[in-house]
Design an enzyme around this catalytic site. Structure first.
Site, mmCIF file in Angstrom:
data_model
loop_
_atom_site.group_PDB
_atom_site.id
_atom_site.type_symbol
_atom_site.label_atom_id
_atom_site.label_comp_id
_atom_site.label_asym_id
_atom_site.label_seq_id
_atom_site.Cartn_x
_atom_site.Cartn_y
_atom_site.Cartn_z
ATOM 1 N N CYS A 101 38.473 15.965 21.706
ATOM 2 C CA CYS A 101 39.183 16.941 22.519
ATOM 3 C C CYS A 101 39.618 16.252 23.809
ATOM 4 O O CYS A 101 38.835 15.544 24.436
ATOM 5 C CB CYS A 101 38.259 18.106 22.831
ATOM 6 S SG CYS A 101 38.759 19.106 24.240
ATOM 7 N N LYS B 206 11.009 3.079 0.788
ATOM 8 C CA LYS B 206 10.937 4.531 0.622
ATOM 9 C C LYS B 206 11.379 4.962 -0.769
ATOM 10 O O LYS B 206 12.290 4.369 -1.360
ATOM 11 C CB LYS B 206 11.848 5.215 1.662
ATOM 12 C CG LYS B 206 11.562 4.819 3.091
ATOM 13 C CD LYS B 206 10.380 5.564 3.657
ATOM 14 C CE LYS B 206 10.713 6.980 3.959
ATOM 15 N NZ LYS B 206 10.820 7.271 5.388
ATOM 16 N N CYS C 295 38.727 24.956 23.397
ATOM 17 C CA CYS C 295 39.603 25.111 24.565
ATOM 18 C C CYS C 295 41.086 25.007 24.223
ATOM 19 O O CYS C 295 41.935 25.224 25.092
ATOM 20 C CB CYS C 295 39.255 24.088 25.640
ATOM 21 S SG CYS C 295 39.739 22.402 25.229
ATOM 22 N N CYS D 71 37.468 21.897 29.130
ATOM 23 C CA CYS D 71 36.864 22.394 27.901
ATOM 24 C C CYS D 71 35.439 22.853 28.195
ATOM 25 O O CYS D 71 34.592 22.056 28.594
ATOM 26 C CB CYS D 71 36.854 21.290 26.848
ATOM 27 S SG CYS D 71 36.071 21.789 25.306
ATOM 28 N N CYS E 112 41.450 21.449 19.822
ATOM 29 C CA CYS E 112 40.039 21.736 20.075
ATOM 30 C C CYS E 112 39.751 23.223 19.867
ATOM 31 O O CYS E 112 40.407 24.063 20.486
ATOM 32 C CB CYS E 112 39.675 21.335 21.510
ATOM 33 S SG CYS E 112 38.021 21.874 21.990
ATOM 34 N N TYR F 101 -5.299 2.099 8.218
ATOM 35 C CA TYR F 101 -4.437 1.014 7.730
ATOM 36 C C TYR F 101 -3.961 0.053 8.810
ATOM 37 O O TYR F 101 -3.245 -0.903 8.530
ATOM 38 C CB TYR F 101 -3.224 1.561 6.959
ATOM 39 C CG TYR F 101 -2.358 2.524 7.734
ATOM 40 C CD1 TYR F 101 -1.602 2.096 8.819
ATOM 41 C CD2 TYR F 101 -2.286 3.865 7.382
ATOM 42 C CE1 TYR F 101 -0.812 2.973 9.513
ATOM 43 C CE2 TYR F 101 -1.483 4.751 8.076
ATOM 44 C CZ TYR F 101 -0.753 4.302 9.141
ATOM 45 O OH TYR F 101 0.021 5.182 9.848
ATOM 46 N N GLU G 205 0.850 -1.185 0.000
ATOM 47 C CA GLU G 205 0.000 0.000 0.000
ATOM 48 C C GLU G 205 0.884 1.232 0.000
ATOM 49 O O GLU G 205 2.011 1.185 0.492
ATOM 50 C CB GLU G 205 -0.889 0.005 1.254
ATOM 51 C CG GLU G 205 -0.057 0.126 2.524
ATOM 52 C CD GLU G 205 -0.848 -0.132 3.797
ATOM 53 O OE1 GLU G 205 -1.690 0.699 4.106
ATOM 54 O OE2 GLU G 205 -0.578 -1.152 4.467
ATOM 55 N N LYS H 124 2.596 4.576 1.177
ATOM 56 C CA LYS H 124 2.877 5.113 2.508
ATOM 57 C C LYS H 124 2.533 6.598 2.479
ATOM 58 O O LYS H 124 3.229 7.390 1.833
ATOM 59 C CB LYS H 124 4.356 4.918 2.845
ATOM 60 C CG LYS H 124 4.714 5.340 4.249
ATOM 61 C CD LYS H 124 6.172 5.010 4.558
ATOM 62 C CE LYS H 124 6.453 5.109 6.053
ATOM 63 N NZ LYS H 124 6.209 6.428 6.594
ATOM 64 N N ASP I 226 2.230 10.377 3.406
ATOM 65 C CA ASP I 226 3.104 11.293 4.134
ATOM 66 C C ASP I 226 2.258 12.272 4.934
ATOM 67 O O ASP I 226 2.008 13.393 4.500
ATOM 68 C CB ASP I 226 4.007 12.025 3.133
ATOM 69 C CG ASP I 226 5.141 12.748 3.841
ATOM 70 O OD1 ASP I 226 5.341 12.501 5.040
ATOM 71 O OD2 ASP I 226 5.821 13.547 3.173
#
Length: 749
Positions: free
Chosen positions: A448, A325, A433, A454, A430, A237, A127, A129, A131
């Site tokens: 980091c 999909k 820091c 940090c 990083c 459904y 069936e 789908k 949206d």
DNA sequence: CAGCCTCGAGTTCC
DNA sequence: CTCGAGGCTG
């Protein structure tokens, strides 16, 4: 009808108090008449006049305003407007498939689980789908009494009044079971969507990005009259709670829904296998643009409900269905800049800042770039992705929303790459820091090393601490945490519980700054006080120890039962944990040469030598083994826990926190049912169900299923052809039953 | 020891 | 929602 009423300005408090109840009742009666009877009793103008007067009175005498006043339900800011409804049967999501092979694999898994050969007949429904958004409609004795959104699958929102305004949803069912929960999708057609946006625009209101958002926005209106004006539709459904079997097949259930007065999608067909399913997929894909409403794929379900029941469920999806999909929509745009975010565990995550572009109806301006390798065009195995094209600042990139949610970069247009654009150099320091950011061998992410020095890590850790599955302190969200951190008021979790004592008066006086005032400050302190009593598993999860998420925290809490027992055991096991790490390092060092010489045994020798060198006390070994043997806890998590408790600074912070709390032990496992808590072993051939099925069934009843018979085994189920396992069970004096006895057990409980 | 399943962590937008 | 990784199973 408001003619004779005194003007608001002249109203005394007493007069207003006297008038209010009738006013409220009048509005509510009009509301009910409007959408349950479809026949308004008063004109819109009169209705608005009533509401305006109520609003004016409430504005002049705020103390009279009732929290449940109808004025609170207009265009309001949301959330608390709808009651929560816990679904009797959880509303799960579906597994997604994208390629033809994903669908063939699905069919293979189903057959395998059911013990069917590749040629055995097996029918599926296919069936479109839709949206939209899913909705659960509860009918009792044929009367619609409740409508709930999906929410997180467990708890949804009560939108009953709004659902009543949808024409496709029957208010009453003839010949329905005593209890029947019909599930389906609410959606808006393309035509209605265009018309709505045109009206919105003409009225100077904001327009909707796509039909799904419009449908969601319309259904979640606090004023059901607005929902009524939005022409929503509904396809049935599926079903949830029911007092008697709905049907014997999925397709018969749909037929029954149709007979009951629901709309069922007309493009639902039966397919006799994956190739027919794929053919239907292509047919629907070809019609997609002319359907008049949005769909995002095709759903396949095993038609026979008895087989669906046997297949059952994984943690969040049924085994008997999959959504195939359609390929996601994409758009091209320019990548302006790559920025680095630092997470709770120190992970450096690159994010693409994009020239805003519309993808599938939503404006996207950021996209995740995952990690260093992803930017360079490689996956974790060093294989090329995007044809090996790397991503550079200034590039034109094709973006899509993975699963229609998370924006990602699918492709790079090299022909439009700006002159002189350099390869992106991932920072090794990083950016928050300045500490070194290290990438461990075999790890995809660079982290980091600054720890709590940090600020990014400290803040993210605190955010985690107050998040939903953890302490979940109302009024202390991510934004507040960050502000308190920057003010220096909260630097570690323990500070949260000292907030009122230390800064209470200051916070109360912060009139209107950041929205704080006396009342909101008091609410926050109350919320914090409420959380001083905390379940052990939540506390463990909240600590934010690497590899220890919600599920693992539950396992650990269940295993130790009490905080003190846990802390003591971890302390005791520490030498064994260190030995484990030393052994891992020794193995790593030895691996290359051992492999060259073809002597795996050398690795074991090296491990043993490393452990022996540390002289680990016996009780440490016992405590460590006890932890690692726990279900769901392996050496990686165990080491992580051990490290957190052994780090002096971290431990002191934990102890300061715990000193403020009352820790609630996990509930004793309900040992109901004959096999709950038992360890079972299946052996021989099972004739009535497959192994996987038997295992799932046993686990659903609270039992554990092991692969081999040991002293820990409680029960052996032996089918024909059982060999050594049954013999060993007999030797150990463990009860052995046959498949029929097992079925009785499994069904009886 | 390889393959499956589940969990953890990170991310976007409304 | 997805990817990667940890943990368990066959």
């Amino acid at each position: 009808m408001t003619d004779e009423k005194p003007a608001i300005e002249e109203l005394t408090h007493a007069q207003a108090a006297a008038e209010l109840p009738a006013l409220v009742a009048g509005i509510e009666a009009a509301n009910t008449a409007y959408h349950t009877l479809d026949a308004p009793e008063i004109s819109d103008a009169d209705y608005d006049a009533l509401k305006n007067r109520l609003r004016a009175i409430e504005a002049r005498f705020p103390d009279l305003a009732r929290p449940d006043s109808p004025t609170q339900k207009v265009g309001g800011a949301v959330a608390e407007g709808f009651g929560k409804i816990t679904h009797a049967v959880p509303m799960l999501s579906l597994e997604n498939g994208f390629t033809d092979d994903d669908i063939r694999d699905f069919d293979g898994r189903v057959r395998n689980y059911l013990g069917l050969g590749p040629e055995a007949p097996l029918t599926y429904t296919a069936e479109p789908k839709i949206d939209g958004l899913s909705l659960a409609l509860l009918y009792e004795k044929g009367v619609l009494i409740q409508a709930a959104t999906r929410g997180d699958g467990e708890v949804g929102e009560n939108v009953t009044e709004n659902a009543r305004t949808i024409k496709d949803i029957p208010q009453r069912l003839e010949n329905a079971p005593d209890v029947l929960e019909v599930r389906g999708e609410v959606y808006m057609s393309h035509a209605d969507f265009e018309a709505l946006n045109a009206r919105q625009e003409a009225a100077g209101e904001k327009t909707f990005a796509n039909p799904r958002n419009a449908a969601a926005g319309s259904l979640r209106q606090l004023d059901a009259r607005i929902t009524a004006a939005r022409s929503l539709h509904f396809f049935a459904y599926a079903w949830g709670a029911h007092s008697e079997p709905v049907a014997e097949t999925q397709s018969a259930a749909m037929e029954r829904f149709r007979a009951l007065g629901f709309t069922v999608n007309p493009l639902t067909v039966l397919c006799d296998g994956p190739e027919a399913m794929l053919a239907h997929y292509r047919a629907i894909e070809a019609q997609r643009a002319t359907l008049g409403y949005d769909i995002d794929g095709v759903v396949y379900k095993v038609n026979d409900l008895a087989l669906q029941r046997r297949l059952g469920y994984r943690s969040t999806t049924p085994r008997w269905a999959i959504a195939h999909k359609f390929p996601a929509q994409t758009a091209w745009t320019r990548l302006e800049k790559i920025e680095i975010q630092v997470g709770r565990t120190g992970a450096l995550s690159p994010v693409a800042r994009l020239t805003p572009v519309t993808v599938g109806g939503v404006v996207v301006s950021n996209a995740t770039l995952h990690n260093e390798d992803y930017i360079a065009g490689r996956n974790s195995f060093g294989e090329e992705i995007r044809g090996g094209k790397d991503i550079r600042e200034g590039d034109w990139v094709q973006v899509y929303r993975a699963g229609d949610v998370i924006p990602k970069v699918a492709d790079v247009d090299l022909s439009r790459r700006p002159e002189g654009a350099a390869r992106y150099v991932f920072p090794e320091i990083c950016p928050e820091c300045g500490s070194p950011a290290i990438r461990e061998e075999g790890d995809a992410v660079r982290r980091c090393t600054g720890g709590l020095i940090c600020p990014a890590q400290a803040i993210e850790k605190l955010r985690h601490f107050v998040s939903r599955g953890a302490f979940d302190i109302e009024g202390l969200g991510a934004k507040q945490i960050e502000a308190f951190y920057r003010d220096g008021w909260i630097r570690e979790p323990a500070d949260i519980f000292a907030l009122e004592e230390r800064y209470g008066s200051g916070l109360r006086q912060l009139k209107n700054r950041d929205g704080w005032g006396e009342k909101s400050a008091q609410n926050l302190f109350d919320a914090i006080r409420e959380r001083r009593r905390i379940p052990l598993d939540r506390l463990i999860f909240a600590l934010g120890i690497r590899h220890c998420g919600e599920a693992a925290a539950k396992d650990v809490a269940q295993h130790y039962g009490r905080w003190e027992a846990m802390a003591e055991a971890l302390d005791r096991a520490r030498p064994a944990a260190l030995a484990q790490r030393a052994a891992d390092a020794a193995e790593e060092a030895e691996r290359a040469t051992a492999q060259a010489e073809g002597r795996r045994a050398r690795i074991t020798e090296a491990r043993n030598a490393a452990i022996a060198a540390l002289d680990v006390p016996d009780d440490a070994t016992t405590a460590w083994a006890d932890l690692v043997a726990t279900d769901g806890i392996g050496p990686v998590l165990a080491l992580s826990l051990s490290d957190a408790f052994a780090n002096p600074e971290e431990r002191l912070a934990i102890d300061r926190l715990v000193a403020q709390l009352t820790i609630l032990p996990p509930p004793a496992k309900a040992a109901s049912g004959a096999i709950a808590g038992k360890t079972l072993v299946f052996t021989g051939t099972l004739e009535k169900m497959t192994r996987a099925e038997a295992k799932a069934r046993a686990e659903a009843l609270g039992a554990k299923v092991a692969g081999s018979v040991s002293a820990k085994t409680d029960l052996v189920i032996a089918g024909p052809g059982a060999g050594s396992k049954a013999a060993k069970a007999a030797e150990l004096g463990i009860e052995v039953i046959d498949e029929d006895a097992w079925l009785a057990l499994a069904q009886g409980t």
